[in-house]
Design an enzyme around this catalytic site. Structure first.
Site, mmCIF file in Angstrom:
data_model
loop_
_atom_site.group_PDB
_atom_site.id
_atom_site.type_symbol
_atom_site.label_atom_id
_atom_site.label_comp_id
_atom_site.label_asym_id
_atom_site.label_seq_id
_atom_site.Cartn_x
_atom_site.Cartn_y
_atom_site.Cartn_z
ATOM 1 N N CYS A 140 0.824 -1.218 0.000
ATOM 2 C CA CYS A 140 0.000 0.000 0.000
ATOM 3 C C CYS A 140 0.852 1.260 0.000
ATOM 4 C CB CYS A 140 -0.922 0.026 1.205
ATOM 5 S SG CYS A 140 -1.860 -1.474 1.399
ATOM 6 N N ASP A 157 2.779 2.425 2.533
ATOM 7 C CA ASP A 157 3.020 3.065 3.830
ATOM 8 C C ASP A 157 3.408 2.022 4.871
ATOM 9 O OD1 ASP A 157 2.233 5.847 3.363
ATOM 10 O OD2 ASP A 157 0.248 4.998 3.008
ATOM 11 N N CYS A 210 4.682 8.338 2.088
ATOM 12 C CA CYS A 210 4.582 9.638 1.444
ATOM 13 C C CYS A 210 4.833 10.764 2.439
ATOM 14 C CB CYS A 210 3.208 9.779 0.812
ATOM 15 S SG CYS A 210 1.882 9.662 2.023
ATOM 16 N N CYS A 260 -2.994 7.801 6.873
ATOM 17 C CA CYS A 260 -1.652 7.958 7.437
ATOM 18 C C CYS A 260 -1.728 8.258 8.925
ATOM 19 C CB CYS A 260 -0.895 9.093 6.737
ATOM 20 S SG CYS A 260 -0.523 8.732 5.016
#
Lengths: 134, 390
Positions: free
Chosen positions: A35, A37, A60, A104
């Site tokens: 994914c 992350d 990111c 996130c």
């Protein structure tokens, strides 16, 4: 690029608590490289308080910013206080995240919880070991 | 800080000569080309001149060119236009897995309304092989649509061979040549294609203008119904200034394309060489030779693309990435996945695409700052540490 708040950019450009704790009392590994992350959180606990915390993140801009922010939010907190951290609190401390990036902040919350769980498991293990010696 | 623009595959700045050519059609020559008074004659004439220039850039005749509102419209027009016109004959369409979304999403829309679509695989360089196309063509296939050059990795497809295979079975062939036209020689007759899409803003023309080549004799349905403009094939008052600009950009491209390649290719090659040399564990994507001379797509292992873009932007460098985080979805680029890269590597992609205004200094700057950016992000990455601390 996505619209990020100034705080997100600032946090990404100057992340705090980045790195690894060699003799960590608890390590939380969350996320999935598929994914895009992955967050690893290391904690050092003394007298039930988080006295040191570090992160390593593959992800990111928002993933790095939330990692850095969450470590600052729980530093110095008791284990119980740290467990009450929410993804919303992390996002708010960064003046919000774009909707697609809210996961996130969730990862940051999960990372802290996983590190504390790991710490508690190790504590229990230690106690059991001590008990066995008797 | 001066911007270092390295995203020419996304869009190009308009050439000043194009701007000059357009201005009269925003000012005194504002007339509707469909009107009868003499003022309208100038605008009508200007459109026809632009049509000749676009036609000659791709070796077509002017009557085979219709102007559209851009490359995406041209793709949609070709695909839906063929689908609607030939649905009695069959409802099967073939495309590739690395097309632009203008093609892929048009195909997916058609699937929703009863068409069937085959998405051909590509090899590790992004090439669609004619033998896999041959196997996929059925009796009810009505269209094959394969891009000429890929926007992300720059791979150039064997369009001539693919069109030949398609024609053996009497099926129409469309190519999305948006990234090719204006950069490399494109001749519709030599390629043997029936339909071809192009876009002006990819070769220093204005945005919002594209064209669709429809080979003489091929009858497809219009996408936009209304007035009789473009001989009934595309309704709507013409974007006169934009069309004039597209024509001027085509004229310049024809004259200067070779010179541009001579200038741009060494810049791209030097950046590729230096980055591979200076940054460990970097993968170069796309075909080593059959690739647009302006495109460099790399994957930097163990880190994610968006962070690199944000730090490059800090130094004034504009590039792009096929990472999920930049596209607003959670999936990385479908192109990088189709060439067989695992997700975690595809997330670390960076694309530099050069153009005629780039200089050696631009390349120097990227070479100077990117290794540090990568090092900085890798220092944060658990995977990099895991691999290199043990």
């Amino acid at each position: 690029m996505l619209e990020y708040s100034e705080k997100v950019i600032e946090e990404f450009m100057n992340p705090k608590n980045m790195g690894k704790i060699e003799d960590a009392d608890g390590i939380g590994k969350v996320g999935n490289p598929v994914c895009g992350d992955v967050m690893w959180i290391y904690i050092k606990v003394k007298d039930n308080r988080i006295v040191d915390i570090k992160f390593q993140t593959f992800g990111c801009v928002a993933a790095i910013a939330t990692s850095s922010k969450v470590t600052q939010l729980v530093m110095g907190k008791t284990v119980e206080e740290a467990l009450r951290i929410t993804n919303k609190a992390v996002a708010e401390a960064l003046d919000g995240l774009p909707p697609i990036k809210m996961h996130c902040s969730l990862l940051a919350e999960e990372g802290i919880k996983a590190a504390i769980e790991d710490y508690m498991k190790k504590q229990k293990h230690k106690k059991n070991k001590k008990g066995g010696k008797k | 800080m001066k911007e270092i623009y390295l995203d020419y595959n996304a869009t190009t700045p308009v050439d000043p000569r194009v701007v000059e050519a357009m201005i009269p059609y925003l000012k005194e020559h504002f007339h509707n080309p469909s009107s009868v008074y003499s003022g309208a004659k100038e605008t009508k004439k200007a459109i026809e001149e632009a049509r000749e220039k676009i036609a000659s850039l791709i070796g077509a005749s002017p009557k085979e060119i219709i102007f559209t509102g851009g490359g995406s419209e041209a793709d949609n027009h070709a695909i839906k236009g063929v689908a609607f016109a030939f649905q009695e004959k069959g409802k099967h369409i073939i495309t590739s897995s690395i097309e632009h979304h203008a093609v892929l999403h048009a195909c997916q829309f058609l699937e929703k309304i009863g068409f069937e679509v085959t998405y051909l695989p590509v090899d590790k360089y992004g090439i669609v092989h004619p033998h896999s196309l041959r196997k996929a063509i059925r009796d009810d296939t009505i269209l094959v649509t394969i891009m000429m050059a890929n926007n992300e990795i720059g791979t150039i497809e064997p369009i001539k061979e693919l069109a030949e295979v398609t024609h053996e079975k009497n099926v129409l062939f469309h190519t999305d040549a948006v990234q090719a036209v204006g950069k490399i020689p494109v001749n519709v007759k030599e390629l043997g294609v029936d339909l071809l899409s192009l876009s002006a803003h990819k070769f220093y023309g204005p945005k919002g203008v594209g064209a669709l080549y429809i080979r003489r004799g091929v009858k497809i349905h219009p996408l936009i119904h209304g007035g009789g403009q473009e001989r009934g094939r595309r309704a709507g008052t013409e974007n006169v200034a934009g069309i004039v600009g597209a024509g001027k950009a085509a004229e310049i491209a024809m004259e200067e394309m070779e010179e541009e390649e001579r200038k741009i290719r060494p810049l791209r090659d030097r950046l590729e060489r230096e980055l591979v040399k200076r940054i460990p564990e970097v993968i170069v994507n796309g075909h080593p030779e059959k690739r647009l001379y302006n495109t460099l797509n790399i994957c930097v292992k163990y880190i994610e693309g968006e962070g690199m873009l944000a730090l490059l932007d800090f130094y004034g460098i504009s590039a792009s990435s096929g990472s999920a985080c930049t596209s607003g979805s959670l999936e990385p680029s479908h192109v990088l996945l189709a060439i067989g890269l695992p997700h975690e590597i595809a997330h670390g992609s960076l694309r530099f695409s050069f153009g005629k205004y780039n200089t050696d200094e631009d390349v120097d700057k990227v070479i100077e700052v990117l290794p540090g950016i990568v090092e900085r992000l890798r220092a944060m990455s658990p995977f990099w540490r895991e691999k290199h601390e043990h």
